[in-house]
Design an enzyme around this catalytic site. Structure first.
Site: not given
Ligand code: PAF
Length: 286
Positions: A30-31, A36-37, A147-150, A185
């Site tokens: 989502m930009g 992380g991205h 990502g594992q974060k989500d 994030s």
């Protein structure tokens, strides 16, 4: 690097890679691109001849009182970050392009979407799976990176891909953290300096739970209680959930016997933060 806004143009662009049998890697975002991205783009770059990133702030995954309007949209910086990561094409459609026909179809994964964030953000995962399904149909990647974060999102998307028989591999990359442990994030930008310091309690509470499991503690009720105390003692906040679940089916565990996912969502000020950690009780000292 190509910036492409229409579905027709990205399909035409990718038809060349597809004809050449190039592996297509896809990173949906989502930009508000952060490290992380970038780690997902690097993983895609290492695996695939063609790397596509999408930047689309998807309205259908935000609740009516959530931050859709406020969500950061630094498109120039985002495109520069994608170029630095040697992405081949960035697909950045408008809302009208993605939802032109006043869609009557929703892709819904049941069960896995009901607990954790799903319990606190009604309709959120329907918005995610529907837009990711559209993006998969547009890009038709060979590999897609999340990502594992989500963690819940990744589990839900994996299940959707499995159930809908998509010929596509899902790769989940480790959470990238700031040096002090805060998970990267796009929403960290909302935190005041004071809230930013307070937010460190999320990762600290997860690390302490991991250490407790490694020391032999198994009762999830007690582990969650300690985490709750740790987070509440850091300052005013609203805890949406702290949960210890089976990483595959996301059901609550009473005792930690093997692998578990410790996940939480906490609101600090007006910012909702999530984080999680995967722990394998069998590989620990306990
Ligand atoms: O994780 C995100 O940024 C979004 O949920 C996604 C997968 C790009 C769908 O809008």
């Amino acid at each position: 690097m190509r910036k492409i806004e229409s579905i027709k143009s990205i399909r035409e662009y990718l038809s060349v890679a597809r004809k050449a049998d190039s592996l297509i890697g896809f990173v949906p975002t989502m930009g508000a691109i952060h490290a992380g991205h970038r780690s997902l783009m690097r993983a895609a770059r290492a695996d695939c001849a063609e790397v596509v990133v999408s930047i689309f702030v998807n309205p259908t995954q935000f609740g009516p009182s959530e931050d859709f309007a406020q969500y950061p949209r630094p498109i120039k910086a985002d495109l520069a970050a994608c170029a630095e990561e040697k992405v081949d094409a960035v697909f950045c459609p408008s809302v009208e392009e993605m939802y032109a026909c006043g869609s009557a179809t929703t892709v819904q994964v049941s069960g896995l979407t009901e607990g954790l964030c799903g319990g606190h953000r009604p309709g959120h995962f329907d918005g995610v799976t529907t837009v990711v399904a559209k993006l998969f149909n547009i890009v038709q990647p060979d590999i897609a990176y999340f990502g594992q974060k989500d963690a819940q999102q990744a589990t839900v998307i994996r299940r959707m891909v499995h159930d809908l028989l998509w010929p596509l591999k899902i790769v989940v990359c480790p959470t990238v953290r700031e040096p002090d442990g805060l998970a990267m994030s796009s929403r960290n930008a909302y935190l005041t300096p004071h809230e930013r310091r307070q937010a460190l309690c999320l990762h600290q509470s997860l690390s302490e739970a991991q250490a407790a499991i490694e020391a032999g503690h198994r009762d999830t009720g007690k582990l969650i209680e300690h985490m709750r105390e740790r987070i509440v003692s850091a300052g005013p906040c609203a805890i949406d959930y702290i949960a210890i679940v089976d990483p595959d089916d996301l059901t609550d565990l009473r005792m930690v016997e093997k692998r578990c996912l410790i996940a939480l969502a906490v609101r600090i000020g007006s910012t909702r933060l999530i984080d999680n950690i995967l722990v394998d009780a069998n590989s620990s000292a306990g």
